[in-house]
Structure formats: C-alpha cells, structure tokens
Design a protein around this motif. Structure first.
Motif, PDB file in Angstrom:
ATOM      1  N   GLY A 174       1.070  -8.837  -8.556  1.00 45.75           N
ATOM      2  CA  GLY A 174       0.363  -8.413  -9.106  1.00 45.75           C
ATOM      3  C   GLY A 174       0.061  -7.104 -10.384  1.00 45.75           C
ATOM      4  N   CYS A 175       0.757  -6.266  -9.915  1.00 45.22           N
ATOM      5  CA  CYS A 175       0.952  -5.162 -10.102  1.00 45.22           C
ATOM      6  C   CYS A 175       1.740  -5.170 -11.892  1.00 45.22           C
ATOM      7  N   THR A 176       1.860  -4.388 -13.008  1.00 39.63           N
ATOM      8  CA  THR A 176       2.199  -4.022 -14.021  1.00 39.63           C
ATOM      9  C   THR A 176       3.914  -3.668 -13.493  1.00 39.63           C
ATOM     10  N   GLU A 177       3.685  -2.058 -12.862  1.00 46.10           N
ATOM     11  CA  GLU A 177       4.086  -1.144 -12.106  1.00 46.10           C
ATOM     12  C   GLU A 177       5.062  -2.155 -10.803  1.00 46.10           C
ATOM     13  N   ALA A 178       6.042  -2.845 -11.355  1.00 48.49           N
ATOM     14  CA  ALA A 178       7.069  -4.014 -10.679  1.00 48.49           C
ATOM     15  C   ALA A 178       7.162  -3.462  -9.268  1.00 48.49           C
ATOM     16  N   HIS A 179       7.619  -2.055  -9.231  1.00 43.16           N
ATOM     17  CA  HIS A 179       8.088  -1.653  -7.909  1.00 43.16           C
ATOM     18  C   HIS A 179       6.915  -0.783  -6.763  1.00 43.16           C
ATOM     19  N   LEU A 180       5.458  -1.670  -7.331  1.00 38.97           N
ATOM     20  CA  LEU A 180       4.112  -1.810  -6.019  1.00 38.97           C
ATOM     21  C   LEU A 180       4.298  -2.760  -5.891  1.00 38.97           C
ATOM     22  N   ASN A 181       4.672  -3.842  -6.381  1.00 32.57           N
ATOM     23  CA  ASN A 181       4.400  -4.952  -5.667  1.00 32.57           C
ATOM     24  C   ASN A 181       5.837  -4.855  -4.339  1.00 32.57           C
ATOM     25  N   GLY A 182       5.364  -5.929  -3.516  1.00 34.01           N
ATOM     26  CA  GLY A 182       5.718  -5.418  -2.122  1.00 34.01           C
ATOM     27  C   GLY A 182       4.793  -5.326  -1.032  1.00 34.01           C
ATOM     28  N   SER A 183       5.805  -4.541   0.363  1.00 40.95           N
ATOM     29  CA  SER A 183       4.817  -4.498   1.301  1.00 40.95           C
ATOM     30  C   SER A 183       4.693  -3.367   1.680  1.00 40.95           C
ATOM     31  N   HIS A 184       3.826  -2.324   1.893  1.00 39.68           N
ATOM     32  CA  HIS A 184       3.631  -1.314   2.200  1.00 39.68           C
ATOM     33  C   HIS A 184       2.778  -0.625   3.518  1.00 39.68           C
TER      34      HIS A 184
END
Length: 568
Positions: A209-219
């Motif tokens: 759901g982040c507009t900063e697309a590269h923040l979406n995913g596994s962390h």
C-alpha cells in the motif's frame, strides 16, 4: 482263566508357560483374538491394569503434557484442568512444545505455560488510518539532521523536504559534531499512529500500500515502537501519504509441524493463494513467530521446494533431524549451523495418510503406521513389525509411547477400533480393547489417553476406579501340528483370578462358530493358582477361549495327547 493284556495307550504332554501375545497364526502360546490383556506379567498372560478417569471433555481436539496435562476441549485450551483465555477454533489441533511455549496449529497461536496470562497469535497485521510519513534515519530510529550527497555540497533537511539523487548512487553521509561521517546503516522510518503495535525487533514483515513502490515487499524490522517502524533502505526523499499502509507478519499455511533444533519446521502440499506448493519451511532460530527473515544469516528462516510427488502425510523430529513423510518416501532435513540446510529424499514406506499422529519414538526407535502395517525406523530403512496382527486395511492410527511400549489406536477395514500395545523389548503385540484414541500424553510416570468420546483416561496409574472389566483370549486351531492318529485327551489351565473375579473356559470344534462351556475358576483372594481341567470330546483339533471378569494371571496351559486305540 487268562485275559489278553491291555495295551497302554501312548500319551504325550505339551505345556505352554510362555505367552507370546497376539498372532494371527495362532501358534503355541499366542492368540488370534484377545481383549484387555497385556505383557506386564510375561512370560505369564496377564490382564491390563485398571484405568482411572482424569477428565471428561465435550469435544476432544487434542492432548499433550508439559508441567501439567494440557488438552483442547472444543475451542478452549485447558492446562492442568484450568481453562486459559486463549480462544481456538473448534477443530483437531497439533500441539507443539518449544521451551516454555505451547504452539497450537493450525490456529497459529501460542501460550506461555509458565505464565498462562501470556498468549497470543503468531501472526500480526496493522492497517494505518491516518497519515503515514517516510524519512531517512539511523538504525536506532533517530532522524538525520543534514545530508551530503556529494563531496562538496552539504544539503540540510528543512521541514522534511529533502530529496536525494539516488540514481547517481551517491555516498550518503551524516553530520555530527561539525564533521561529516560516512553512513553505512542508513534506514527508512515509517511513522503512523499504531503502525508498530504487535511487532517486535527483528520481525520479518510484508508491507503493501505504500506510494513509494520500492517499500512494498518483505523487510526485517530494525526498530519498533507503537507508532514507528524502521527497516533497511534508502529513500529518494522524505514524504507522506494518506492512503492506508498494511504491515503483516505471517506464518505459512502448513499441513504438519514439528520442533527441532530450536526451530519450528513445517510442510505444505497443495494450493495456496492460487499457487501450487510442495515446500518445507523453518522458522527463524529461536523465534516461532518469524518465517520471512532472509538476510543471509545462519539464524534466518528457511523455505525449500521439493521434487517428490504426492501430499505430505506427517512430520516429526528424530535423532536431531526433522523428518517429513509422504506415503512412499521420507524427506530428511540435515540442518546446518550456517543455515545451508540440505534435504535428502529416502524412497521407502512412509506414513499412511490419516495416521500422522501415529509417530512415536520408543527406546530410540521411531514407530509409525504406514501402508502395509506398522513400521520401526532406526534412521536407515523402516522395517515392518506388524506381520502378526490379524487386522487389514487399518487407518486413522494414533500412537503413544510409555516405558518401552508403543500404544497404537487404529480402525480396521470394517470400521472397528482397536487399542494395541507393542512391547518393544519383547517384540510382543497385545490388544486392550476397542478404544478409539484422539491422542496420548505422558506425565508423572503414567500415560493418558484422550478418547474420541471425550474421556481422558489414566492407563497405567494403578487407581482402580473403573468397575471390573471383562477379558478374553482365544487360541487358534490346537492340534494341527500334532502327528496323525493322536487326539487331545485333556487340558489343564493354571490360572489365578483376583478376589471377586473369575475365568471361564470354552472350546469350539467348528473354528469358533459355536462355543461350549467347559468349566470355571473363581478368585479366592490370595496368591495361589488353581487348575481348571477340561476333557473335550475326541477330535482332531479345537479352539480354546478363556473369558473372565476382573484381574487375572494365566501361568500355563497343558495339553495331553493320546494315540488312538485303533492304531497298531
């Protein structure tokens, strides 16, 4: 007057004083059918111990033991008879112990058995409802005051409006005490009300759901507070959004689960979210909540696809290795200290589908129910140990282990239930009764059986709370291995019924279709055996059945055979 001398008929005696339990072949000292007998008195034949009622459940869904007996009644988890505040689904459970924690699958919940007020879900999810802010920060979550993206042009953050030219891969530096210091632990901070509730340092999460697309995913989380999450990464600039952001810590869907080496291991075969999977998983070392931490460390979570065909049927830990079973093979995991685990497929008979609860380790050997019978596995190849059993097409096996004995509850192809006990040291099978078990648990020198009708029974406690039970032992055809023209003349049974009990002897001349009563013995309350004599009619072979009430020990059976008088 002279008379012809009478001919003395030749006689021979055969005595059985070692009884070998259940055997469909029905040889000397064995029985083709039995009820409520055990190997405790070997070489004598002895009735099982009296049982005691521990509890009565309405909807039995599982049982185990740690410092106290633990069971699941419907959707309630009870520890030592006390209901906990953990609410579960009303379905059968896999109860896994890991240290002081009890893990409940498939619900993916946990309980601290040292503090029953501490429990929760392994999974967690938060969805933001307000503004979410993104910013660069240190690994400890503190904001940078100014940045340097070139060797000559320091840029100070003003009102959160700093942008970095990450496309040029600049060297990022931070200012401190008037000097510029190179930064190697640059992180991203997400700030929003309640975004970090339920998460912990080191959790592996999925963000969407982040507009900063590269923040979406596994962390992997570096710092956590109720309103902040910190993770590795570099932002192109500070910013914010009002759209909701979802943060999840998830546990894979797994068919069977086991604990080994301070990790939880599991397996899955089938469709998950529209994707076909045939995989084995492991949690992060020492952390049963985290299954998506992949940082190249030895403590990482683990996931691997398998090439063997067919559904998984069971999982267990044996000799320090996680084992995953299919009906035709065993997947053996070799854990490595550096996290480079290896899996080897062993082509052999595995666990039969529906018998995943039959796995038990007794005196260092793993026993389980597979296609074709019951198997003993010592780490090399499984060996069938159930050739003597008279039951075919058995399913739904549930196993328990207690002091050199393997308890096994199963149903045969007619649907009848059997509670069997295998004495692993003497290699003898005995049948107790038609109890259908949901699970077994050992505690305090006793083994407990949770029955399908909800009764939780103490099987070996010695408390004589139940009424006198009935028992029986039926031989195969006696006399088939006797030479021709010899006939059974008489039999003697040396038995010792307890006070108030008795034993009755029957014989059958038509392979058990009808039985004729021959005599009985009554218990007299003191240690003295009694002899029961039987004189059957003349026949080539017969069956003998002993049936009684209450405790009893049979010490020996003797048969006297006589050569026919019409034979010269």
């Amino acid at each position: 007057m002279f008379f012809n001398a009478l001919r003395v008929l030749s006689q021979s005696r055969r005595t059985v004083h070692r009884f070998f339990g259940l055997d469909k072949q029905g040889g000397d000292g064995s029985f083709v059918h039995m009820e409520n007998l055990c190997a405790d008195g070997y070489p004598a034949l002895q009735t099982r111990p009296f049982r005691a009622m521990e509890a009565q459940l309405d909807r039995p869904n599982g049982v185990t033991a740690k410092d106290a007996l633990i069971w699941v009644d419907g959707n309630t988890l009870c520890v030592g008879g006390k209901a906990t505040g953990l609410v579960l689904s009303d379905s059968p459970k896999q109860l896994i112990s890991m240290g002081a924690y009890l893990l409940i699958f498939p619900d993916k919940k946990w309980l601290n058995t040292a503090d029953l007020s501490e429990f929760g879900s392994m999974e967690n999810e938060t969805v933001t409802t307000g503004t979410v802010r993104f910013s660069l920060c240190c690994a400890d979550g503190t904001d940078y005051e100014s940045y340097l993206i070139s060797d000559t042009a320091p840029v100070e953050a003003q009102n959160g409006a700093l942008w970095l030219d990450t496309s040029a891969a600049p060297v990022l530096k931070r200012s401190g005490d008037g000097e510029w210091v190179a930064v190697t632990d640059t992180c991203i901070k997400l700030s929003a009300a309640g975004i970090g509730i339920g998460f912990a340092l080191g959790d592996g999460v999925d963000i969407s759901g982040c507009t900063e697309a590269h923040l979406n995913g596994s962390h992997v989380l570096r710092q956590v507070s109720d309103d902040m999450l910190v993770m590795d990464g570099v932002l192109s600039g500070e910013g914010s959004q009002s759209e909701p952001v979802t943060v999840r810590r998830t546990v894979p869907e797994m068919d069977y689960v086991t604990e080994c080496g301070n990790r939880i291991w599991g397996c899955k075969y089938g469709m998950v979210n529209g994707r076909a999977v045939n995989e084995i998983y492991a949690s992060k070392l020492g952390d049963f909540k985290n299954w998506r931490c992949f940082e190249g460390l030895s403590t990482d979570s683990y996931a691997a696809s398998r090439g063997s065909d067919g559904a998984f049927t069971a999982a267990c830990s044996y000799l320090g290795y996680p084992l995953f079973f299919k009906e035709h093979c065993i997947e053996k995991v070799y854990p490595a200290a550096n996290g480079a685990h290896q899996i080897v497929t062993l082509e052999c008979t595995g666990v039969r589908r529906g018998s995943h609860r039959s796995l038990q380790t007794v005196d260092g050997t793993l026993y389980y129910h597979g296609i074709g019978g019951v198997y003993a596995f010592d780490g090399s190849l499984p060996v069938n140990i159930s050739a003597a059993l008279p039951y075919e097409g058995c399913t739904d096996a549930v196993g328990g282990a207690w002091q050199g004995r393997y308890y096994l509850s199963l149903r045969d192809d007619s649907g009848a239930a059997h509670l069997l006990v295998y004495d692993t040291r003497r290699r003898l099978w005995h049948r107790e009764d038609g109890t259908q078990a949901v699970g077994f648990a050992c505690r305090g020198g006793d083994i407990f059986c949770l029955c399908s009708d909800g009764a939780l029974l103490s099987l070996r406690g010695g408390a004589e709370e139940e009424d006198n039970f009935t028992w029986c032992a039926e031989t195969g055809e006696l006399g088939q291995d006797v030479p021709q023209h010899k006939y059974l003349n008489r039999m003697a049974i040396n038995a010792q019924p307890a006070a108030g009990g008795y034993v009755v002897a029957y014989v059958s001349y038509d392979q058990g279709r009808t039985w004729q009563r021959q005599g009985e013995l009554f218990g007299r309350g003191f240690m003295e055996g009694a002899l029961l004599y039987i004189q059957p009619r003349r026949c080539a072979h017969l069956r003998l059945k002993l049936q009684g009430v209450g405790a009893c020990t049979v010490h020996s059976l003797s048969a006297v055979y006589e050569k026919g008088s019409d034979v010269t």
